[in-house]
Motif scaffolding. Structure first.
Motif, PDB file in Angstrom:
ATOM      1  N   GLN A 195     -11.123 -41.155  57.159  1.00  0.00           N
ATOM      2  CA  GLN A 195      -9.671 -41.011  57.041  1.00  0.00           C
ATOM      3  C   GLN A 195      -9.041 -40.270  58.218  1.00  0.00           C
ATOM      4  OE1 GLN A 195      -7.797 -42.239  54.442  1.00  0.00           O
ATOM      5  NE2 GLN A 195      -9.632 -43.137  53.528  1.00  0.00           N
ATOM      6  N   GLN A 196      -9.614 -39.124  58.562  1.00  0.00           N
ATOM      7  CA  GLN A 196      -9.002 -38.280  59.584  1.00  0.00           C
ATOM      8  C   GLN A 196     -10.072 -37.771  60.548  1.00  0.00           C
ATOM      9  OE1 GLN A 196      -7.517 -34.383  58.403  1.00  0.00           O
ATOM     10  NE2 GLN A 196      -5.718 -34.626  59.693  1.00  0.00           N
ATOM     11  N   ARG A 238     -13.699 -27.721  59.970  1.00  0.00           N
ATOM     12  CA  ARG A 238     -14.651 -28.709  60.484  1.00  0.00           C
ATOM     13  C   ARG A 238     -14.747 -28.671  62.007  1.00  0.00           C
ATOM     14  NH1 ARG A 238     -15.997 -32.547  56.622  1.00  0.00           N
ATOM     15  NH2 ARG A 238     -17.590 -33.084  58.159  1.00  0.00           N
ATOM     16  N   GLU A 275     -15.280 -35.585  62.689  1.00  0.00           N
ATOM     17  CA  GLU A 275     -14.794 -36.211  61.454  1.00  0.00           C
ATOM     18  C   GLU A 275     -14.282 -35.122  60.520  1.00  0.00           C
ATOM     19  OE1 GLU A 275     -16.466 -39.883  58.914  1.00  0.00           O
ATOM     20  OE2 GLU A 275     -17.650 -38.063  58.697  1.00  0.00           O
ATOM     21  N   GLU A 302      -5.278 -40.098  62.405  1.00  0.00           N
ATOM     22  CA  GLU A 302      -5.618 -40.544  61.051  1.00  0.00           C
ATOM     23  C   GLU A 302      -5.617 -42.064  60.961  1.00  0.00           C
ATOM     24  OE1 GLU A 302      -2.906 -38.720  58.385  1.00  0.00           O
ATOM     25  OE2 GLU A 302      -3.568 -36.673  58.818  1.00  0.00           O
ATOM     26  N   ILE A 332     -11.945 -35.805  57.569  1.00  0.00           N
ATOM     27  CA  ILE A 332     -12.082 -36.431  56.247  1.00  0.00           C
ATOM     28  C   ILE A 332     -12.784 -37.765  56.476  1.00  0.00           C
ATOM     29  CG2 ILE A 332     -10.883 -37.334  54.222  1.00  0.00           C
ATOM     30  CD1 ILE A 332      -8.567 -35.489  54.890  1.00  0.00           C
ATOM     31  N   GLU A 375      -7.929 -27.954  59.125  1.00  0.00           N
ATOM     32  CA  GLU A 375      -8.891 -28.808  59.821  1.00  0.00           C
ATOM     33  C   GLU A 375      -9.874 -28.009  60.674  1.00  0.00           C
ATOM     34  OE1 GLU A 375      -5.309 -31.290  58.882  1.00  0.00           O
ATOM     35  OE2 GLU A 375      -5.671 -29.272  59.649  1.00  0.00           O
TER      36      GLU A 375
END
Length: 647
Positions: free
Chosen positions: A466-467, A443, A461, A243, A463, A440
């Motif tokens: 962000q993450q 995704r 990816e 992150e 977020i 997660e």
């Protein structure tokens, strides 16, 4: 209603409906995850599969499109494998769609049509996969997506050009289709038709022999029905999450950077003034001067504006520079030159002549560096962390491309590597019904199931900005049935039901034959010599059937009843060898829609769409005939065989 007519005309519309949504590139990218790497099935070579006019469809392009389509279908149906997809018509469907696309584009080009570069650019910019976190087109995302999908920019632009030409040509092909009233009335009347009948159930369990089946018989049944027990492809996924917060304690701006930022943005921190303004805009200078005179005579700005049919507009608190941008420099100069409560103007802008009243003035003192240090540090820290995160993801991608493993990268970057059990494409663990993947995985899974076994790890990816996750496929378990010993109890049950179903069929056929010969259903059941459930009475209209069909909830016996002659009976297998139905049609009530204007209008509208689709399909066929289509059957057969795993 539309489902009913679509079923009637399905054989005519197959070609058109497979092409109708001119989204070839969305099909190739959005539905197949442009972030995937490579293709499934190891398609090699780029010989000509089909020559369409002056264009060529290569085996490489066709193979890639088939794989993308298969992966998209597999996400909806996790039990689907490539062999089933191809044998079920998937290969031919994709081939037809691509031939149509090339043919339409060549036809348009032949007769002087074109799709300009700016139009293509606009379409590309609207693809979500090519956009950055701000929703704008990202050159970096665009290049990365092309590389990961194995395409170049020329291929992409060619695809969009073909689609845009198709959009121009097909839009009007079926426009204004005429439907004869004599055709509309009979079909509209069908929707008012009602039927009454009975359904008898002959369950397989009533005929089951509880004796344990012979081993050889069980093995033969299992071999014949292996697809029923096949577990879809499973993948073990290794991943490492990271992150943006990992940089929070590592990145701090230097004093030099802070001072530089302050000096670069000095106008932001300099002393400034804002004014709360109201204004009236009139078309001529003479009218403006007359209005100013009225205000100076004691009339308020609002009253003066209303006297000439206008109203004062509140500008609100605004700086001189911003007011100059929204009005003009002359208007801003006038408004910022008078004291609070005074009237400024008239002064001219492109909109007309402004009379401005200064309601209040707010002086904002200059802010020295010490006063805004925290603000600058926060801004610089945020910007530097975002830059560091972007650099990290690019660096990891480069390292993976150069041959580094997930373990190598995780060790160097101090990331924790996690591993999943063997999962289906939907995240389920067939060996543990209570297993729940981490959020997660929503995704991660589409990417993990899109890459080949020997593909390099991927950066996913989670977020935006962000993450992220570094993802590697550790093991692939091909779709296959488990050993018989593991599910022998289940197979034994199914075998016994299968044997019972065969006996149930004989009884159901006997009952149906008797009823069709004039025997009542009750007597035919009694004569069968087996205790069966009481028959059920049913009644429905075709409109009910169409409505349930749209919802995907039509019981097969009810559907069968609407394809039978009055006074007849037919047998129908229940799902999964559960038994057989005997469907009896007692009464058929004809419908009459000749005086139902609402129904006639709705039916005519549906027919116009069907006719329009048919005209479009015929237009596509005419275009193909005009430019010529030559298929290389040897190459097509070889490609299909290769995708199926042959030599």
């Amino acid at each position: 209603m539309i489902s009913f007519f679509r079923r009637i005309f399905s054989s005519k519309l197959g070609l058109f409906l497979t092409f109708c949504f001119i989204g070839l590139i969305a099909f190739a990218f959005a539905t197949a995850d442009v972030t995937s790497s490579g293709t499934f099935g190891g398609v090699t070579g780029s010989g000509t599969a089909v020559k369409i006019g002056d264009s060529k469809l290569t085996t490489s392009e066709l193979g890639q499109s088939v794989n993308n389509a298969f992966r998209n279908e597999q996400r909806q149906n996790t039990g689907l494998d490539l062999k089933t997809y191809i044998n079920g018509g998937g290969f031919d469907s994709v081939l037809d769609r691509l031939i149509n696309s090339f043919a339409i584009a060549d036809f348009g080009t032949k007769y002087g049509m074109a799709a300009g570069k700016r139009l293509v650019d606009g379409e590309i910019a609207n693809i979500g996969a090519f956009q950055g976190a701000d929703g704008q087109f990202s050159e970096e995302n665009f290049r990365r997506a092309l590389q990961q999908q194995g395409l170049n920019e020329t291929q992409l632009r060619d695809d969009f050009t073909r689609n845009l030409l198709a959009d121009q040509l097909l839009t009007t092909a079926g426009f204004g289709a005429a439907v004869p009233q004599k055709l509309v009335v009979p079909y509209a009347s069908l929707l008012l038709e009602s039927r009454e009948g009975q359904i008898a159930t002959v369950p397989s369990v009533a005929f089951i022999d509880n004796k344990k089946p012979a081993k050889a018989a069980l093995e033969a049944f299992y071999a014949k029905n292996a697809s029923r027990y096949t577990i879809p492809e499973r993948r073990t996924i290794r991943y490492a999450l990271f992150e943006k917060s990992r940089f929070n304690d590592k990145i701090k701006p230097t004093e030099k950077e802070i001072a530089g930022y302050y000096n670069l943005n000095k106008p932001r921190y300099a002393a400034s003034e804002t004014r709360n303004l109201n204004q009236v805009i009139v078309p001529t200078e003479a009218a403006a001067k007359a209005l100013v005179a009225k205000i100076n005579g004691g009339t308020s700005l609002d009253q003066a504006a209303k006297s000439v049919g206008l109203s004062a507009a509140e500008v609100g608190s605004i700086s001189k520079a911003d007011f100059a941008n929204s009005a003009s420099q002359a208007v801003a100069n006038a408004a910022f030159a008078v004291r609070p409560g005074a009237i400024a103007g008239p002064a001219q802008s492109a909109l007309g002549w402004h009379i401005v009243k200064v309601e209040a003035v707010k002086q904002i003192p200059a802010r020295p560096l010490d006063q805004v240090r925290t603000e600058i540090v926060n801004e610089l820290t945020r910007s530097k962390i975002e830059e560091a995160m972007a650099e990290l993801t690019v660096r990891l991608e480069d390292e993976f491309a150069d041959g580094s493993t997930l373990s190598d990268v995780a060790k160097a970057e101090k990331l924790k590597v996690e591993s999943t059990p063997a999962l289906l494409a939907n995240g389920q663990n067939p060996n543990d019904q209570n297993y729940r993947p981490i959020p997660e995985m929503e995704r991660i899974l589409p990417i993990a199931f899109a890459v080949e076994a020997d593909s390099e790890p991927q950066i996913v990816e989670i977020i935006p900005g962000q993450q992220y996750a570094a993802v590697d496929v550790d093991d692939i378990t091909e779709a296959a049935p488990p050993p018989l010993a593991q599910i022998e109890q289940l197979v034994t049950r199914d075998y016994m039901l299968d044997q019972g179903s065969k006996k149930a069929k004989a009884v159901a056929d006997k009952i149906a034959k008797a009823v069709s010969g004039g025997t009542s259903l009750a007597k035919a059941i009694a004569d069968a010599g087996v205790k069966l459930p009481n028959p059920e009475r049913i009644s429905a209209t075709r409109a009910d059937l169409a409505r349930q069909s749209q919802q995907g909830q039509v019981p097969p016996p009810l559907s069968l009843m609407f394809s039978m002659a009055q006074g007849t009976a037919k047998s129908l297998a229940a799902p999964r060898d559960q038994g057989w139905f005997v469907v009896v049609l007692d009464k058929l009530n004809r419908g009459d829609a000749s005086k139902r204007d609402d129904l006639l209008t709705a039916t005519k509208t549906q027919f116009k769409q069907v006719f329009g689709n048919e005209y479009t399909a015929q237009f596509i066929e005419a275009m193909k005939a005009d430019i010529g289509v030559k298929r290389n059957e040897d190459s097509l057969a070889a490609l299909k065989n290769q995708l199926l795993g042959g030599n």
